[in-house]
Design an enzyme around this catalytic site. Structure first.
Site, PDB file in Angstrom:
ATOM      1  N   ARG A  88       0.847  -1.189   0.000  1.00  0.00           N
ATOM      2  CA  ARG A  88       0.000   0.000   0.000  1.00  0.00           C
ATOM      3  C   ARG A  88       0.882   1.239   0.000  1.00  0.00           C
ATOM      4  O   ARG A  88       1.812   1.346   0.793  1.00  0.00           O
ATOM      5  CB  ARG A  88      -0.903   0.009   1.247  1.00  0.00           C
ATOM      6  CG  ARG A  88      -1.582   1.329   1.587  1.00  0.00           C
ATOM      7  CD  ARG A  88      -2.730   1.631   0.652  1.00  0.00           C
ATOM      8  NE  ARG A  88      -3.228   2.995   0.770  1.00  0.00           N
ATOM      9  CZ  ARG A  88      -4.236   3.386   1.538  1.00  0.00           C
ATOM     10  NH1 ARG A  88      -4.866   2.513   2.278  1.00  0.00           N
ATOM     11  NH2 ARG A  88      -4.621   4.636   1.552  1.00  0.00           N
ATOM     12  N   ARG A  97      -5.263   3.110  -4.871  1.00  0.00           N
ATOM     13  CA  ARG A  97      -4.565   2.271  -3.893  1.00  0.00           C
ATOM     14  C   ARG A  97      -4.773   0.804  -4.228  1.00  0.00           C
ATOM     15  O   ARG A  97      -5.813   0.436  -4.781  1.00  0.00           O
ATOM     16  CB  ARG A  97      -5.033   2.553  -2.483  1.00  0.00           C
ATOM     17  CG  ARG A  97      -6.450   2.095  -2.270  1.00  0.00           C
ATOM     18  CD  ARG A  97      -7.258   2.831  -1.310  1.00  0.00           C
ATOM     19  NE  ARG A  97      -7.272   4.231  -1.557  1.00  0.00           N
ATOM     20  CZ  ARG A  97      -7.792   5.107  -0.737  1.00  0.00           C
ATOM     21  NH1 ARG A  97      -8.351   4.702   0.360  1.00  0.00           N
ATOM     22  NH2 ARG A  97      -7.795   6.375  -1.009  1.00  0.00           N
ATOM     23  N   ASP A 100      -6.954  -1.016   0.944  1.00  0.00           N
ATOM     24  CA  ASP A 100      -7.290  -0.115   2.043  1.00  0.00           C
ATOM     25  C   ASP A 100      -8.092  -0.936   3.037  1.00  0.00           C
ATOM     26  O   ASP A 100      -9.005  -1.672   2.634  1.00  0.00           O
ATOM     27  CB  ASP A 100      -8.116   1.061   1.524  1.00  0.00           C
ATOM     28  CG  ASP A 100      -8.372   2.115   2.587  1.00  0.00           C
ATOM     29  OD1 ASP A 100      -7.500   2.302   3.453  1.00  0.00           O
ATOM     30  OD2 ASP A 100      -9.429   2.758   2.535  1.00  0.00           O
ATOM     31  N   ASP A 102     -10.175  -0.304   6.567  1.00  0.00           N
ATOM     32  CA  ASP A 102     -10.689   0.672   7.537  1.00  0.00           C
ATOM     33  C   ASP A 102     -11.448  -0.044   8.644  1.00  0.00           C
ATOM     34  O   ASP A 102     -12.267  -0.925   8.363  1.00  0.00           O
ATOM     35  CB  ASP A 102     -11.650   1.657   6.867  1.00  0.00           C
ATOM     36  CG  ASP A 102     -10.954   2.664   5.982  1.00  0.00           C
ATOM     37  OD1 ASP A 102      -9.794   3.016   6.277  1.00  0.00           O
ATOM     38  OD2 ASP A 102     -11.580   3.110   5.002  1.00  0.00           O
TER      39      ASP A 102
END
Length: 168
Positions: A88, A97, A100, A102
């Site tokens: 990343r 990207r 990711d 989260d």
């Protein structure tokens, strides 16, 4: 070994360069291999238009439920390490990207620390998170509304299912 009870952590995954599906699968496999984590459930994979910076390829997005006995900061560090292992690169906020990860919810906790805010602060604004999250945790509450209700009311323009929940 941690003696802490497991908590259910809801995470969002996405990417739009390289092979994002392979990256999301590798990220979940890495989390699942960790001694204190177990992937409990995954959503379908959704193709979604870019958000924030719109001049870039579409994203693939999914959500997962992970049971962990790690503390929130340790779990965040693990997610960041997995992202780094998967190459990343963070140059442009909301930009392209490969992966990711989260943290959307960490059990019932509300956390506001530098670099870690849970529930995710922009969760309610993002159909690309709400729609897959509603598949695996529809009754989860965010500001007195269920994730299912938030997903139903969100702008799903351009979103299409790419893979069913058996992709992982």
């Amino acid at each position: 070994m941690s003696s802490r009870a497991e908590e259910l952590v809801l995470i969002g995954l996405g990417g739009n360069i390289g092979d994002p599906l392979a990256s999301m699968r590798a990220a979940l496999q890495a989390l699942n291999k960790h001694t204190h984590c177990r992937v409990a459930k995954v959503s379908s994979v959704w193709r979604t238009p870019p958000w924030g910076v719109t001049d870039q390829p579409d994203f693939l997005n999914a959500c997962a439920a992970v049971k962990t006995s790690l503390e929130p900061r340790a779990f965040l560090d693990l997610c960041l390490s997995v992202e780094q292992d998967l190459k990343r690169v963070r140059d442009v906020r909301w930009g392209p990207r490969s992966i990711d990860i989260d943290i959307l919810f960490f059990g019932e906790r509300e956390i506001n620390e530098p670099g870690l805010i849970v529930p995710h602060p922009r969760l309610a604004d993002r159909a690309f998170v709400l729609v897959p999250l509603a598949e695996i945790a529809p009754d989860t509450k965010h500001k007195d509304k269920s994730v299912a209700d938030l997903a139903r009311l969100s702008d799903k323009t351009g979103m299409t299912v790419q893979q069913g929940p058996d992709w992982f």
